[in-house]
Design a protein around this motif. Structure first.
Motif, PDB file in Angstrom:
ATOM      1  N   GLY A  99       0.807  -1.230   0.000  1.00 48.69           N
ATOM      2  CA  GLY A  99       0.000   0.000   0.000  1.00 48.69           C
ATOM      3  C   GLY A  99       0.837   1.276   0.000  1.00 48.69           C
ATOM      4  N   LEU A 100       0.169   2.389  -0.034  1.00 51.64           N
ATOM      5  CA  LEU A 100       0.846   3.673  -0.182  1.00 51.64           C
ATOM      6  C   LEU A 100       1.783   4.010   0.978  1.00 51.64           C
ATOM      7  N   GLY A 101       1.331   3.736   2.206  1.00 51.23           N
ATOM      8  CA  GLY A 101       2.181   3.998   3.373  1.00 51.23           C
ATOM      9  C   GLY A 101       3.455   3.172   3.290  1.00 51.23           C
ATOM     10  N   ASN A 102       3.312   1.887   2.965  1.00 50.74           N
ATOM     11  CA  ASN A 102       4.474   1.021   2.792  1.00 50.74           C
ATOM     12  C   ASN A 102       5.405   1.593   1.728  1.00 50.74           C
ATOM     13  N   ARG A 103       4.826   2.047   0.641  1.00 49.29           N
ATOM     14  CA  ARG A 103       5.649   2.549  -0.463  1.00 49.29           C
ATOM     15  C   ARG A 103       6.421   3.804  -0.060  1.00 49.29           C
ATOM     16  N   ILE A 278      -8.034   4.888  11.795  1.00 45.85           N
ATOM     17  CA  ILE A 278      -8.473   3.544  12.219  1.00 45.85           C
ATOM     18  C   ILE A 278      -8.228   2.554  11.094  1.00 45.85           C
ATOM     19  N   ARG A 279      -7.339   1.609  11.362  1.00 39.10           N
ATOM     20  CA  ARG A 279      -6.981   0.593  10.370  1.00 39.10           C
ATOM     21  C   ARG A 279      -7.294  -0.757  10.960  1.00 39.10           C
ATOM     22  N   MET A 280      -7.926  -1.598  10.187  1.00 44.17           N
ATOM     23  CA  MET A 280      -8.271  -2.945  10.658  1.00 44.17           C
ATOM     24  C   MET A 280      -7.535  -3.933   9.756  1.00 44.17           C
ATOM     25  N   ALA A 328      -9.670   9.190   9.556  1.00 49.19           N
ATOM     26  CA  ALA A 328      -9.304   8.494   8.324  1.00 49.19           C
ATOM     27  C   ALA A 328      -9.520   7.012   8.569  1.00 49.19           C
ATOM     28  N   SER A 329     -10.309   6.418   7.728  1.00 45.10           N
ATOM     29  CA  SER A 329     -10.607   4.996   7.885  1.00 45.10           C
ATOM     30  C   SER A 329     -11.242   4.506   6.597  1.00 45.10           C
ATOM     31  N   LEU A 330     -11.140   3.220   6.348  1.00 45.99           N
ATOM     32  CA  LEU A 330     -11.835   2.663   5.183  1.00 45.99           C
ATOM     33  C   LEU A 330     -13.330   2.555   5.458  1.00 45.99           C
ATOM     34  N   TYR A 331     -13.717   2.667   6.730  1.00 43.95           N
ATOM     35  CA  TYR A 331     -15.120   2.445   7.125  1.00 43.95           C
ATOM     36  C   TYR A 331     -15.718   3.705   7.743  1.00 43.95           C
ATOM     37  N   PRO A 358     -13.084  12.378   5.355  1.00 41.57           N
ATOM     38  CA  PRO A 358     -13.127  12.695   3.917  1.00 41.57           C
ATOM     39  C   PRO A 358     -13.707  11.574   3.051  1.00 41.57           C
ATOM     40  N   SER A 359     -13.353  10.316   3.319  1.00 46.99           N
ATOM     41  CA  SER A 359     -13.848   9.232   2.465  1.00 46.99           C
ATOM     42  C   SER A 359     -13.960   7.967   3.292  1.00 46.99           C
ATOM     43  N   HIS A 360     -14.733   7.013   2.784  1.00 51.37           N
ATOM     44  CA  HIS A 360     -14.705   5.670   3.372  1.00 51.37           C
ATOM     45  C   HIS A 360     -14.770   4.692   2.225  1.00 51.37           C
ATOM     46  N   ALA A 370      -7.144   6.805  -8.443  1.00 51.19           N
ATOM     47  CA  ALA A 370      -8.006   7.737  -7.706  1.00 51.19           C
ATOM     48  C   ALA A 370      -8.104   7.339  -6.230  1.00 51.19           C
ATOM     49  N   HIS A 371      -8.095   6.047  -5.983  1.00 53.37           N
ATOM     50  CA  HIS A 371      -8.107   5.552  -4.604  1.00 53.37           C
ATOM     51  C   HIS A 371      -6.817   5.968  -3.884  1.00 53.37           C
ATOM     52  N   ASN A 372      -5.686   5.805  -4.559  1.00 51.82           N
ATOM     53  CA  ASN A 372      -4.406   6.175  -3.949  1.00 51.82           C
ATOM     54  C   ASN A 372      -4.310   7.678  -3.712  1.00 51.82           C
ATOM     55  N   GLN A 373      -4.921   8.450  -4.613  1.00 46.02           N
ATOM     56  CA  GLN A 373      -4.882   9.901  -4.419  1.00 46.02           C
ATOM     57  C   GLN A 373      -5.658  10.292  -3.156  1.00 46.02           C
ATOM     58  N   LYS A 374      -6.772   9.609  -2.916  1.00 45.62           N
ATOM     59  CA  LYS A 374      -7.520   9.883  -1.682  1.00 45.62           C
ATOM     60  C   LYS A 374      -6.698   9.463  -0.464  1.00 45.62           C
ATOM     61  N   ALA A 375      -6.075   8.307  -0.569  1.00 50.33           N
ATOM     62  CA  ALA A 375      -5.256   7.836   0.554  1.00 50.33           C
ATOM     63  C   ALA A 375      -4.162   8.856   0.862  1.00 50.33           C
ATOM     64  N   LEU A 376      -3.507   9.351  -0.194  1.00 50.82           N
ATOM     65  CA  LEU A 376      -2.424  10.316   0.018  1.00 50.82           C
ATOM     66  C   LEU A 376      -2.977  11.603   0.632  1.00 50.82           C
ATOM     67  N   MET A 393       0.887  -0.792  13.947  1.00 47.00           N
ATOM     68  CA  MET A 393       1.389  -1.567  12.814  1.00 47.00           C
ATOM     69  C   MET A 393       0.981  -1.011  11.454  1.00 47.00           C
ATOM     70  N   SER A 394       0.413   0.171  11.433  1.00 48.63           N
ATOM     71  CA  SER A 394      -0.035   0.716  10.152  1.00 48.63           C
ATOM     72  C   SER A 394       0.963   1.731   9.612  1.00 48.63           C
ATOM     73  N   THR A 395       1.495   1.449   8.426  1.00 45.15           N
ATOM     74  CA  THR A 395       2.447   2.380   7.828  1.00 45.15           C
ATOM     75  C   THR A 395       1.745   3.681   7.407  1.00 45.15           C
ATOM     76  N   PHE A 396       0.453   3.584   7.103  1.00 49.87           N
ATOM     77  CA  PHE A 396      -0.364   4.762   6.794  1.00 49.87           C
ATOM     78  C   PHE A 396      -0.292   5.748   7.969  1.00 49.87           C
ATOM     79  N   GLY A 397      -0.482   5.221   9.166  1.00 55.46           N
ATOM     80  CA  GLY A 397      -0.396   6.050  10.370  1.00 55.46           C
ATOM     81  C   GLY A 397       1.024   6.523  10.624  1.00 55.46           C
TER      82      GLY A 397
HETATM   83  P1  GDP Z   1      -0.998  -0.097   6.106  1.00 61.77           P
HETATM   84  O1  GDP Z   1      -1.495  -1.302   5.392  1.00 61.77           O
HETATM   85  O2  GDP Z   1      -1.940   0.380   7.169  1.00 61.77           O
HETATM   86  O3  GDP Z   1       0.391  -0.293   6.618  1.00 61.77           O
HETATM   87  O4  GDP Z   1      -0.949   1.138   5.087  1.00 61.77           O
HETATM   88  P2  GDP Z   1      -0.754   1.195   3.520  1.00 61.77           P
HETATM   89  O5  GDP Z   1      -0.977   2.614   3.143  1.00 61.77           O
HETATM   90  O6  GDP Z   1       0.523   0.588   3.102  1.00 61.77           O
HETATM   91  O7  GDP Z   1      -1.895   0.296   2.900  1.00 61.77           O
HETATM   92  C1  GDP Z   1      -3.232   0.504   3.203  1.00 61.77           C
HETATM   93  C2  GDP Z   1      -3.991   1.045   1.999  1.00 61.77           C
HETATM   94  O8  GDP Z   1      -5.396   0.868   2.233  1.00 61.77           O
HETATM   95  C3  GDP Z   1      -3.809   2.532   1.800  1.00 61.77           C
HETATM   96  O9  GDP Z   1      -2.695   2.862   1.014  1.00 61.77           O
HETATM   97  C4  GDP Z   1      -5.109   2.902   1.139  1.00 61.77           C
HETATM   98  O10 GDP Z   1      -5.092   2.479  -0.188  1.00 61.77           O
HETATM   99  C5  GDP Z   1      -6.096   2.035   1.911  1.00 61.77           C
HETATM  100  N1  GDP Z   1      -6.486   2.693   3.176  1.00 61.77           N
HETATM  101  C6  GDP Z   1      -6.301   2.225   4.429  1.00 61.77           C
HETATM  102  N2  GDP Z   1      -6.781   3.095   5.343  1.00 61.77           N
HETATM  103  C7  GDP Z   1      -7.271   4.152   4.648  1.00 61.77           C
HETATM  104  C8  GDP Z   1      -7.892   5.385   5.032  1.00 61.77           C
HETATM  105  O11 GDP Z   1      -8.079   5.709   6.199  1.00 61.77           O
HETATM  106  N3  GDP Z   1      -8.263   6.229   4.026  1.00 61.77           N
HETATM  107  C9  GDP Z   1      -8.051   5.915   2.709  1.00 61.77           C
HETATM  108  N4  GDP Z   1      -8.453   6.791   1.774  1.00 61.77           N
HETATM  109  N5  GDP Z   1      -7.486   4.759   2.315  1.00 61.77           N
HETATM  110  C10 GDP Z   1      -7.083   3.891   3.265  1.00 61.77           C
END
Ligand code: GDP
Length: 469
Positions: A99-103, A278-280, A328-331, A358-360, A370-376, A393-397
């Motif tokens: 995912g984007l955080g990892n990248r 919040i990451r699950m 910020a959460s997928l849900y 902003p999004s779920h 477009a999904h990655n742009q929202k994540a960023l 454990m979330s690289t996003f966080g």
């Molecule tokens: P990690 O898996 O939590 O270490 O983070 P990564 O960023 O590497 O991978 C999770 C991916 O899931 C993100 O890059 C997004 O594509 C998506 N994602 C997870 N949480 C969110 C969130 O809160 N908002 C958005 N827009 N996408 C999310």
């Protein structure tokens, strides 16, 4: 607030204390010039030594980048498969993984390794990675051209033929590119990379292909040959990802549009922004009720969210601050609950609390731009918070905290779906965790335990991980 108080939280100037060069076209990448207006903290200034290394890097990149004679020479030697001549430019081709955080974390790590070994970083940037980041270096590009002679870079897998371990097995090192898997799977990890002798061998390899989803910087500190140089570049160890994240990553104008529109519509008025991520993970899912309770009990423990009047419906008091809770959460579940809470109950002291998300997106869809742009966009919005509550454990966080310059409070993971007894811990630093350091014993790696203990700690959220502090 849980922000870093190591040094005074002064606002950085536009060029972030000299990290950025003025010589870019402003309109081509607005975020480069505007982001300093949004960050709440800039606790660490770059060292003079780091600035020198960055300027040297930029000069090297410009000299060796695609489009230059030196690049053409290095590629033609690669194509011919014969040359054994030492080259003036040596490269690291970064391959996206996960995912984007990892990248973003593996890119920072690859860049640090390039600073340490005088290499040039080029990105294999598939369509899903396009239009996220501006070029970071002046008058040049870091994107690998599509005619690069190694084919199917996206499909090399975890242990292709040219992988370092295969080459070592066959005792066949030549001038061919070497694929290094530094990703989290121990089974495939080229862990000998972290040993002194192997670094000497790798020094002679013109093209290294780096495949990783980890933040390996804490582990580079464990390598004897790099430790002194790292100390010089980062006298404050906690500042590595903070400074290099702000140096390397500048959202493109389309992503910056998402970020600034959202910020000005929902967050700008707030006197305090509390970011909650919040990451699950599949291995740690728990019911929404349990997760919500974990958030609340963490908040009580660490005083994160404004407390509510249980009986009264109104409250007046000295603290009539406006506070925005940014989720910020997928849900959408946590947003719905928190929003209702502050609708139905008054906050103690009269604080005005608004809740936004902003999004779920529902599911991770890294293959969609477009999904990655929202994540960023959400990583950056979290990065503009005054206080952060992130998921373990979330690289996003991790990326959000580093960009923000904030030591987050971290929700612990529900391993095997068991709600953790301690809901959360305060992070010792704003640095990301290397969740999966290599398991290897060899010279040049992690020798001096005492010395090491001054640099790295076990991660708060993952006991096998290590982080700088
Ligand atoms: P990690 O898996 O939590 O270490 O983070 P990564 O960023 O590497 O991978 C999770 C991916 O899931 C993100 O890059 C997004 O594509 C998506 N994602 C997870 N949480 C969110 C969130 O809160 N908002 C958005 N827009 N996408 C999310």
């Amino acid at each position: 607030a849980s922000h870093a108080s190591a040094t005074s939280a002064t606002k950085a100037d536009e060029l972030l204390g000299g990290l950025l060069l003025p010589s870019f076209d402003r309109n081509s990448c607005l975020s480069r010039y505007e982001s300093h207006q949004y960050y709440r903290f800039s606790p660490y200034a770059p060292s003079t030594y780091l600035l020198r290394k960055l300027r040297e890097y930029e000069a090297r990149h410009k000299k060796c980048a695609p489009g230059t004679p030196l690049y053409a020479k290095a590629v033609s030697q690669l194509r011919s498969g014969r040359g054994t001549e030492a080259m003036e430019c040596n490269y690291l081709v970064w391959l996206p993984y996960n995912g984007l955080g990892n990248r973003m974390l593996s890119l920072i790590s690859t860049f640090v390794y390039a600073l340490l070994t005088n290499r040039v970083v080029l990105l294999h940037s598939p369509a899903d990675f396009d239009d996220l980041f501006c070029e970071p270096f002046p008058d040049t590009t870091w994107v690998l051209p599509p005619d690069f002679p190694v084919e199917n870079l996206s499909q090399l897998g975890l242990s292709p033929d040219q992988s370092y371990r295969n080459l070592l097995d066959r005792k066949k090192m030549s001038n061919d590119p070497v694929f290094l898997n530094l990703g989290h799977e121990h089974k495939f990890m080229d862990k000998l990379f972290f040993c002194g002798d192997n670094q000497v061998v790798l020094d002679k390899v013109n093209w290294l292909l780096v495949f990783s989803d980890l933040y390996i910087v804490p582990t580079l500190y464990s390598m004897a040959r790099f430790r002194d140089e790292l100390r010089l570049m980062f006298p404050e160890k906690e500042s590595v990802a903070h400074l290099l994240g702000r140096y390397l990553f500048h959202p493109t104008n389309s992503v910056w549009g998402l970020i600034t529109r959202y910020y000005h519509s929902y967050l700008a008025q707030a006197e305090q922004i509390i970011g909650i991520q919040i990451r699950m993970f599949p291995f740690g899912t728990i019911p929404v009720d349990d997760m919500y309770n974990q958030i609340l009990s963490c908040s009580r423990q660490e005083h994160i969210l404004p407390t509510v009047e249980v009986n009264g419906t109104t409250s007046s008091g000295a603290d009539s601050k406006s506070k925005a809770i940014l989720i910020a959460s997928l849900y959408a579940d946590y947003y719905e609950r928190l929003r209702l809470t502050y609708y139905e109950h008054a906050a103690k002291g009269g604080a005005r609390v608004s809740v936004f998300q902003p999004s779920h997106e529902g599911v991770q869809a890294t293959e969609r731009r477009a999904h990655n742009q929202k994540a960023l966009s959400e990583i950056y919005l979290l990065g503009f918070s005054d206080a952060l509550l992130t998921s373990g454990m979330s690289t996003f966080g991790y990326v959000s905290s580093s960009l923000a310059g904030v030591r987050p409070t971290i929700l612990l993971t529900a391993h095997r779906h068991k709600v953790p007894a301690t809901p959360c811990v305060r992070a010792v630093s704003m640095e990301p965790c290397n969740l999966t350091p290599p398991r290897v014993r060899c010279t040049g790696y992690a020798e001096d335990k005492e010395d090491l203990a001054q640099h790295v700690k076990r991660c708060e959220d993952e006991p096998i991980g290590v982080k700088l502090f």
